[in-house]
Design an enzyme around this catalytic site. Sequence first.
Site, PDB file in Angstrom:
ATOM      1  N   THR A   1       0.483  -0.720   0.194  1.00 46.76           N
ATOM      2  CA  THR A   1      -0.034  -0.111  -0.300  1.00 46.76           C
ATOM      3  C   THR A   1       0.665   1.421  -0.646  1.00 46.76           C
ATOM      4  OG1 THR A   1      -0.136   0.043   2.385  1.00 46.76           O
ATOM      5  CG2 THR A   1      -2.151  -1.377   1.206  1.00 46.76           C
TER       6      THR A   1
ATOM      7  N   SER B   1       9.203   3.966   7.458  1.00 48.52           N
ATOM      8  CA  SER B   1      10.214   4.128   7.055  1.00 48.52           C
ATOM      9  C   SER B   1      10.372   5.747   6.934  1.00 48.52           C
ATOM     10  CB  SER B   1       9.540   4.255   5.491  1.00 48.52           C
ATOM     11  OG  SER B   1       8.529   5.508   5.254  1.00 48.52           O
TER      12      SER B   1
ATOM     13  N   THR C   1      18.892   1.394   2.696  1.00 48.21           N
ATOM     14  CA  THR C   1      18.517   2.305   1.798  1.00 48.21           C
ATOM     15  C   THR C   1      20.034   3.281   2.631  1.00 48.21           C
ATOM     16  OG1 THR C   1      17.510   4.773   3.335  1.00 48.21           O
ATOM     17  CG2 THR C   1      17.857   2.712   4.339  1.00 48.21           C
TER      18      THR C   1
ATOM     19  N   GLU D   1      19.999   5.605   3.420  1.00 51.57           N
ATOM     20  CA  GLU D   1      20.391   6.317   5.019  1.00 51.57           C
ATOM     21  C   GLU D   1      20.879   4.957   6.299  1.00 51.57           C
ATOM     22  OE1 GLU D   1      18.494   8.590   7.264  1.00 51.57           O
ATOM     23  OE2 GLU D   1      18.661   9.469   5.165  1.00 51.57           O
TER      24      GLU D   1
ATOM     25  N   TYR E   1      15.921   4.513  12.899  1.00 53.95           N
ATOM     26  CA  TYR E   1      15.088   3.705  11.711  1.00 53.95           C
ATOM     27  C   TYR E   1      16.352   3.105  10.291  1.00 53.95           C
ATOM     28  CZ  TYR E   1      14.568   3.774   6.785  1.00 53.95           C
ATOM     29  OH  TYR E   1      14.115   3.782   5.582  1.00 53.95           O
TER      30      TYR E   1
ATOM     31  N   LYS F   1      17.407  -0.716  10.045  1.00 49.94           N
ATOM     32  CA  LYS F   1      17.556  -1.294   8.193  1.00 49.94           C
ATOM     33  C   LYS F   1      19.327  -1.770   8.368  1.00 49.94           C
ATOM     34  CE  LYS F   1      13.818   0.170   5.690  1.00 49.94           C
ATOM     35  NZ  LYS F   1      13.279  -0.987   5.091  1.00 49.94           N
TER      36      LYS F   1
HETATM   37  P1  NDP Z   1       6.022   4.043   2.072  1.00 51.49           P
HETATM   38  O1  NDP Z   1       6.576   4.299   4.297  1.00 51.49           O
HETATM   39  O2  NDP Z   1       5.222   4.471   0.649  1.00 51.49           O
HETATM   40  O3  NDP Z   1       5.396   2.597   2.432  1.00 51.49           O
HETATM   41  C1  NDP Z   1       5.637   1.713   3.904  1.00 51.49           C
HETATM   42  C2  NDP Z   1       4.582   0.648   3.616  1.00 51.49           C
HETATM   43  O4  NDP Z   1       5.116   0.052   4.551  1.00 51.49           O
HETATM   44  C3  NDP Z   1       2.975   0.902   3.088  1.00 51.49           C
HETATM   45  O5  NDP Z   1       2.728  -0.097   2.585  1.00 51.49           O
HETATM   46  C4  NDP Z   1       2.874   0.499   5.009  1.00 51.49           C
HETATM   47  O6  NDP Z   1       1.671   0.210   5.258  1.00 51.49           O
HETATM   48  C5  NDP Z   1       3.657  -0.816   5.094  1.00 51.49           C
HETATM   49  N1  NDP Z   1       4.438  -1.201   6.723  1.00 51.49           N
HETATM   50  C6  NDP Z   1       4.440  -0.391   7.767  1.00 51.49           C
HETATM   51  N2  NDP Z   1       4.357  -0.861   8.276  1.00 51.49           N
HETATM   52  C7  NDP Z   1       4.001  -2.164   8.591  1.00 51.49           C
HETATM   53  C8  NDP Z   1       3.790  -3.597   9.131  1.00 51.49           C
HETATM   54  N3  NDP Z   1       4.183  -3.121  10.460  1.00 51.49           N
HETATM   55  N4  NDP Z   1       3.440  -4.387   8.950  1.00 51.49           N
HETATM   56  C9  NDP Z   1       2.567  -4.249   7.707  1.00 51.49           C
HETATM   57  N5  NDP Z   1       2.928  -2.926   6.388  1.00 51.49           N
HETATM   58  C10 NDP Z   1       3.829  -1.833   7.080  1.00 51.49           C
HETATM   59  O7  NDP Z   1       7.649   3.406   1.922  1.00 51.49           O
HETATM   60  P2  NDP Z   1       8.461   3.479   0.231  1.00 51.49           P
HETATM   61  O8  NDP Z   1       7.706   3.066  -0.130  1.00 51.49           O
HETATM   62  O9  NDP Z   1       9.202   4.889   0.116  1.00 51.49           O
HETATM   63  O10 NDP Z   1       9.414   2.935   0.831  1.00 51.49           O
HETATM   64  C11 NDP Z   1       9.634   1.169  -0.001  1.00 51.49           C
HETATM   65  C12 NDP Z   1      10.354   0.705   1.310  1.00 51.49           C
HETATM   66  O11 NDP Z   1      11.760   1.037   0.755  1.00 51.49           O
HETATM   67  C13 NDP Z   1      10.555   1.023   2.495  1.00 51.49           C
HETATM   68  O12 NDP Z   1      11.173  -0.080   3.532  1.00 51.49           O
HETATM   69  C14 NDP Z   1      11.566   1.728   2.965  1.00 51.49           C
HETATM   70  O13 NDP Z   1      12.675   1.655   4.315  1.00 51.49           O
HETATM   71  C15 NDP Z   1      12.383   2.078   1.768  1.00 51.49           C
HETATM   72  N6  NDP Z   1      13.458   3.038   1.516  1.00 51.49           N
HETATM   73  C16 NDP Z   1      12.653   3.922   0.567  1.00 51.49           C
HETATM   74  C17 NDP Z   1      14.084   5.012   0.213  1.00 51.49           C
HETATM   75  C18 NDP Z   1      12.486   6.132  -0.332  1.00 51.49           C
HETATM   76  O14 NDP Z   1      13.212   6.741  -1.154  1.00 51.49           O
HETATM   77  N7  NDP Z   1      11.669   5.903  -0.658  1.00 51.49           N
HETATM   78  C19 NDP Z   1      14.663   5.081   0.021  1.00 51.49           C
HETATM   79  C20 NDP Z   1      15.504   3.732   0.703  1.00 51.49           C
HETATM   80  C21 NDP Z   1      14.918   3.007   1.328  1.00 51.49           C
HETATM   81  P3  NDP Z   1       0.335   1.285   5.355  1.00 51.49           P
HETATM   82  O15 NDP Z   1       0.011   2.061   3.696  1.00 51.49           O
HETATM   83  O16 NDP Z   1      -1.231   1.124   6.246  1.00 51.49           O
HETATM   84  O17 NDP Z   1       1.012   2.545   6.286  1.00 51.49           O
HETATM   85  P1  GDR Z   2      14.983  11.395   4.797  1.00 51.48           P
HETATM   86  O1  GDR Z   2      13.949  11.504   3.789  1.00 51.48           O
HETATM   87  O2  GDR Z   2      14.871  11.320   5.929  1.00 51.48           O
HETATM   88  O3  GDR Z   2      15.843  11.709   3.280  1.00 51.48           O
HETATM   89  O4  GDR Z   2      14.459   9.942   4.655  1.00 51.48           O
HETATM   90  P2  GDR Z   2      12.876  13.162   4.335  1.00 51.48           P
HETATM   91  O5  GDR Z   2      12.154  13.531   3.288  1.00 51.48           O
HETATM   92  O6  GDR Z   2      12.230  13.014   5.422  1.00 51.48           O
HETATM   93  O7  GDR Z   2      13.896  13.885   4.768  1.00 51.48           O
HETATM   94  C1  GDR Z   2      14.906  14.480   3.370  1.00 51.48           C
HETATM   95  C2  GDR Z   2      15.543  15.519   4.327  1.00 51.48           C
HETATM   96  O8  GDR Z   2      14.936  16.848   4.796  1.00 51.48           O
HETATM   97  C3  GDR Z   2      14.793  17.478   5.773  1.00 51.48           C
HETATM   98  N1  GDR Z   2      14.322  17.838   5.525  1.00 51.48           N
HETATM   99  C4  GDR Z   2      12.333  17.439   5.847  1.00 51.48           C
HETATM  100  N2  GDR Z   2      12.176  16.395   6.303  1.00 51.48           N
HETATM  101  C5  GDR Z   2      10.731  16.413   6.564  1.00 51.48           C
HETATM  102  N3  GDR Z   2      10.321  14.870   5.662  1.00 51.48           N
HETATM  103  N4  GDR Z   2       9.891  17.320   6.939  1.00 51.48           N
HETATM  104  C6  GDR Z   2      10.291  18.467   6.919  1.00 51.48           C
HETATM  105  O9  GDR Z   2       9.350  19.550   6.987  1.00 51.48           O
HETATM  106  C7  GDR Z   2      12.159  19.450   6.325  1.00 51.48           C
HETATM  107  N5  GDR Z   2      12.767  19.536   6.190  1.00 51.48           N
HETATM  108  C8  GDR Z   2      14.078  19.709   5.808  1.00 51.48           C
HETATM  109  C9  GDR Z   2      15.422  16.032   6.664  1.00 51.48           C
HETATM  110  O10 GDR Z   2      15.942  16.520   7.804  1.00 51.48           O
HETATM  111  C10 GDR Z   2      16.438  15.422   5.997  1.00 51.48           C
HETATM  112  O11 GDR Z   2      17.740  16.323   6.231  1.00 51.48           O
HETATM  113  C11 GDR Z   2      13.625   9.174   3.111  1.00 51.48           C
HETATM  114  C12 GDR Z   2      12.758   7.742   3.916  1.00 51.48           C
HETATM  115  O12 GDR Z   2      11.307   7.635   2.488  1.00 51.48           O
HETATM  116  C13 GDR Z   2      13.521   6.453   4.270  1.00 51.48           C
HETATM  117  O13 GDR Z   2      12.182   5.629   4.290  1.00 51.48           O
HETATM  118  C14 GDR Z   2      14.297   6.773   2.706  1.00 51.48           C
HETATM  119  O14 GDR Z   2      15.425   5.088   4.011  1.00 51.48           O
HETATM  120  C15 GDR Z   2      15.373   7.393   2.832  1.00 51.48           C
HETATM  121  O15 GDR Z   2      14.663   8.332   2.195  1.00 51.48           O
HETATM  122  C16 GDR Z   2      16.693   7.281   2.054  1.00 51.48           C
END
Ligand code: NDP
Ligand code: GDR
Length: 375
Positions: free
Chosen positions: A37, A116, A158, A160, A182, A186
Amino acid sequence: LATGVVSRQRDASVRTDDRQAISGGHSVKTALITGITGQDGAYLAEFLLGKGYAVHGVKRRTSLFNTARIDHLLEGAPGQEDRFVLHHGDMTDSSSLTHILQTTRPDEVYNLAAQSHVAVSFEEPEYTANSDAMGALRLLEAIRFLGLDKTRFYQASTSELYGLVQETPQRETTPFYPRSPYAVAKLYAYWITVNYREAYGIYACNGILFNHESPLRGETFVTRKITRALARIKLGTQDELKLGNLDAKRDWGHARDYVEMMWLMLQQDTPEDFVIATGQQYSVRDFVKAAAAELDIDITFEGEGLDEVGRDRDGRVIVSVDPRYFRPAEVETLLGDATKAREKLGWTPRTSFAELVAEMTRSDLAEARRDNSRG
Ligand code: NDP
Ligand code: GDR
């Protein structure tokens, strides 16, 4: 619903004869996606359905609907009906995960589910460890225990992990230095994936993905927060956007490009870990400027630190800094080197930074107009 299946399909298990019936005689591959989702789950599901896969997804129970990103897939495009099945489960619940793996016996598992949000992980460290670290272990252990020796496993690792960076740009051999609960969770998931590959011969890979965004990005991540707020400021329904660290630098790509790489990683002869990134870096401030330019908002930044503001052409403050969005430990800069993915997987990102910002901004402007017209 005794099996936890929540789609229209009655029986979650897709056995070989069922698979052949679905595909009109050809055997189709089965994928299981946790986090279906979420942003990446939605893009990956669509990609795999397009490739002819039967796709099973794990969805947790919520009090309101949480399938907005995949509802169009559940309705079933022509030829895709009955190839998309959701199951109730949770990364913190071994029994549901084991049961789903046992009934679906997937060829490929994509573990995308996670708490995440980096900032939230400081507030919920134990839950984050349970879902993000132990969750990966639960899946791998179930694969091993059930003897699913043909099942391939993808772990959503990630950038991170690099946290306080030890080398720039970051690549597969760069040492990790996680900076949040986080990232520490990871880190465990990364190493348990490597360990189960080495100890038990499971085909298991880590994709070390740098930030990737899209119109489907969660609204509290910084890029979407910016495009959504600026679209509303443009329409006059929001006055100001409050952000944290404007100097943070990230390597931002498009989620649609990145999910293709997840799949490619599982199609290789031997399992390996790959960095996926664009190799381009921008600051949060740069992102604000690019999104504002897309909306024809003329923004000028002035001041420093907590006093920095962004003003529009009439001198109105439309962006300001709010320390509530600072993190106890920050990741200041990330820049990836995806040379290995380019050479071994033939993968390159298709979407430029400018195209990404434009797509997200257009989408949020359309959404803001819809909200407006609803009154
Ligand atoms: P999202 O936050 O958009 O999606 C996370 C998903 O995990 C949702 O479907 C959420 O469900 C589900 N979820 C969270 N907790 C649980 C749980 N306890 N049991 C079952 N499902 C759960 O993340 P992204 O799609 O952006 O990222 C996907 C993956 O990649 C994550 O693991 C993230 O940490 C990792 N990642 C993301 C990056 C990015 O830039 N987007 C970069 C690197 C890694 P619900 O919809 O109900 O909240
Ligand atoms: P990140 O993404 O922490 O890199 O994790 P996020 O977009 O939350 O932050 C990126 C950078 O922006 C700065 N920032 C803010 N961030 C948020 N969320 N809100 C604000 O108002 C704001 N202002 C400045 C943050 O401090 C940070 O430096 C994402 C997630 O998708 C993770 O699950 C994934 O692993 C990494 O990207 C790669």
